[in-house]
Design a protein around this motif. Structure first.
Motif, mmCIF file in Angstrom:
data_model
loop_
_atom_site.group_PDB
_atom_site.id
_atom_site.type_symbol
_atom_site.label_atom_id
_atom_site.label_comp_id
_atom_site.label_asym_id
_atom_site.label_seq_id
_atom_site.Cartn_x
_atom_site.Cartn_y
_atom_site.Cartn_z
ATOM 1 N N VAL A 119 0.859 -1.184 0.000
ATOM 2 C CA VAL A 119 0.000 0.000 0.000
ATOM 3 C C VAL A 119 0.897 1.236 0.000
ATOM 4 C CG1 VAL A 119 -1.759 1.318 1.233
ATOM 5 C CG2 VAL A 119 -1.859 -1.189 1.248
ATOM 6 N N TRP A 120 0.853 1.978 -1.098
ATOM 7 C CA TRP A 120 1.549 3.278 -1.147
ATOM 8 C C TRP A 120 0.564 4.436 -1.145
ATOM 9 C CZ3 TRP A 120 4.814 -0.670 -1.961
ATOM 10 C CH2 TRP A 120 6.179 -0.468 -1.713
ATOM 11 N N SER A 121 -0.719 4.172 -1.195
ATOM 12 C CA SER A 121 -1.717 5.245 -1.194
ATOM 13 C C SER A 121 -1.736 5.984 0.136
ATOM 14 C CB SER A 121 -3.104 4.681 -1.493
ATOM 15 O OG SER A 121 -3.175 4.193 -2.816
ATOM 16 N N GLU A 122 -2.267 7.203 0.107
ATOM 17 C CA GLU A 122 -2.312 8.031 1.316
ATOM 18 C C GLU A 122 -3.341 7.513 2.309
ATOM 19 O OE1 GLU A 122 -2.153 12.767 2.226
ATOM 20 O OE2 GLU A 122 -3.701 12.102 0.810
ATOM 21 N N THR A 124 -6.110 4.240 3.475
ATOM 22 C CA THR A 124 -6.534 2.847 3.334
ATOM 23 C C THR A 124 -8.057 2.842 3.390
ATOM 24 O OG1 THR A 124 -6.312 2.490 5.734
ATOM 25 C CG2 THR A 124 -4.423 1.970 4.369
ATOM 26 N N SER A 128 -11.153 8.695 -1.519
ATOM 27 C CA SER A 128 -9.949 9.522 -1.510
ATOM 28 C C SER A 128 -10.036 10.653 -0.501
ATOM 29 C CB SER A 128 -9.724 10.122 -2.908
ATOM 30 O OG SER A 128 -10.816 10.950 -3.280
ATOM 31 N N LYS A 133 -5.828 7.659 7.321
ATOM 32 C CA LYS A 133 -4.788 8.328 6.539
ATOM 33 C C LYS A 133 -3.433 8.054 7.174
ATOM 34 C CE LYS A 133 -3.574 12.937 4.808
ATOM 35 N NZ LYS A 133 -3.966 14.374 4.828
ATOM 36 N N ASP A 162 -4.530 -2.647 -2.061
ATOM 37 C CA ASP A 162 -4.616 -1.301 -2.625
ATOM 38 C C ASP A 162 -4.474 -1.425 -4.138
ATOM 39 O OD1 ASP A 162 -4.470 1.401 -3.215
ATOM 40 O OD2 ASP A 162 -2.397 1.620 -2.518
ATOM 41 N N GLN A 164 -4.668 0.618 -6.600
ATOM 42 C CA GLN A 164 -3.845 1.597 -7.291
ATOM 43 C C GLN A 164 -2.370 1.213 -7.213
ATOM 44 O OE1 GLN A 164 -4.701 4.078 -9.304
ATOM 45 N NE2 GLN A 164 -2.501 4.398 -9.681
ATOM 46 N N THR A 165 -1.914 0.788 -6.044
ATOM 47 C CA THR A 165 -0.527 0.353 -5.905
ATOM 48 C C THR A 165 -0.264 -0.899 -6.747
ATOM 49 O OG1 THR A 165 -0.281 1.310 -3.697
ATOM 50 C CG2 THR A 165 1.212 -0.490 -4.278
#
Length: 361
Positions: A119-122, A124, A128, A133, A162, A164-165
């Motif tokens: 997970v690299w997103s800001e 979980t 958005s 966070k 995640d 996106q990751t």
């Protein structure tokens, strides 16, 4: 307070997804992710923990979130370690673990680079604008990652899967994804061309000449939102390598230690166990799904692990305990059982753990 602000402040937007929604079994119209034969942990529609405890429902979720006992986290919780720049490959008898954050770890062994629940997103969260966070940046920048061979996704909760990751990693390295039953459907919704091996409990997959992955039970559950509770399987994994065996759990309740004993009898002893030890309060709500630090220490002993890399704490706030409480409780549990603290390492983003080759005396 408007609805959006309430969701932002309370965290309910993502907690509802994390907790599996507020949907009764009767509202489920078949399984949207998986179709297969009935087994000792699949009833034809949903997966379950044999002899275990089902996740709590919506009323209990609201009772928890609207109750007392929550300890606020700081807006930032900086790691004492700089962002790491890992080695390209690790061979021979070495095992090196670099912490990214929460349950995301880079495990380097036997010439393979393995990412767990990346997970690299800001946030979980399915949103958005709301939900848990991160309070520290990833311990490795994406551009500093070595080429990734294996991506392990233990289950589908947003703090572990995640999309996106996963999409970025696929575009960069075309890694081999390994995940339990049903999760492939979700991954393909974001990464249609992904190479995925799907495994049931008890399954195994040889990923190189001398490395095999084994899929084993843990006591947890799954959901991405409303109406899909327990439609995809959750699992722990054993990495069988020439440098020793690694036991990896993304999330689990202790479940009287049953799965730890079984893993130790079947695969142990382990040179390393990657164990969650955070996100566990209040116990009346979390006990069945998230073990606490004392239980994690007991699990390390039961499975016969020489060392443990502790994760699932200090990056995103999911539950009531303070940001540093898991480490304080972990050290207290180790001390009470006469276990050297260096055997169970509470990993911080950017921290690099070169796992010792021999068990301490």
């Amino acid at each position: 307070m408007n609805r959006r602000r309430f969701f932002q402040r309370s965290g309910l937007a993502a907690i509802v997804a994390l907790a599996g929604g507020i949907t009764a079994r009767s509202a489920m119209a078949g399984n949207r992710y998986y179709s297969g034969p009935v087994s000792d942990h699949f009833d034809g529609t949903t997966f379950f923990n044999p002899g275990g405890v089902e996740p709590r429902g919506g009323l209990d979720l609201l009772r928890w979130k609207l109750g007392n006992g929550n300890i606020p986290w700081p807006d930032t919780f900086a790691s004492p370690f700089p962002q790491a720049v890992p080695e390209t490959r690790v061979d021979g008898e070495r095992i090196v673990v670099t912490m990214i954050g929460h349950a995301s770890m880079l495990v380097q062994v036997a010439g393979l680079n393995i990412l767990t629940d990346p997970v690299w997103s800001e946030r979980t969260s399915p949103f958005s604008f709301a939900g848990p966070k991160r309070v520290n940046p990833p311990g490795i920048r994406l551009e500093d990652l070595p080429a990734i061979d294996i991506v392990l996704v233990t289950h589908n909760h947003y703090d572990h899967m995640d999309l996106q990751t996963l999409k970025v990693l696929h575009g960069r390295d075309r890694p081999h994804f390994i995940t339990p039953l049903g999760n492939d459907t979700i991954i393909r919704s974001g990464v249609p061309e992904a190479r995925i091996t799907v495994m049931d409990w008890g399954g195994s997959e040889k990923v190189s000449a001398d490395v095999t992955f084994h899929c084993e039970p843990c006591h947890h559950w799954s959901a991405r939102g409303l109406g899909d509770r327990r439609m995809a399987l959750w699992a722990a994994f054993v990495f069988e390598t020439p440098a020793g065996k690694i036991y990896h759990i993304g999330d689990t309740g202790f479940h009287e230690g049953r799965n730890y004993r079984a893993a130790g009898e079947k695969h142990g002893p382990f040179r390393l166990a990657n164990l969650p030890f955070g996100a566990y309060e209040p116990r009346w709500f979390m006990e069945a799904q998230h073990q606490n630090p004392e239980e994690a220490v007991k699990g390390m002993e039961l499975c016969g692990a020489a060392f443990a890399a502790g994760h699932h704490w200090g990056t995103v706030k999911l539950t009531n305990e303070g940001v540093e409480q898991p480490v304080e409780a972990l050290y207290a549990a180790l001390d009470a059982r006469g276990i050297l603290r260096e055997r169970f390492r509470p990993m911080r983003p950017g921290e690099v753990f070169e796992v010792p080759a021999s068990r301490p005396a």
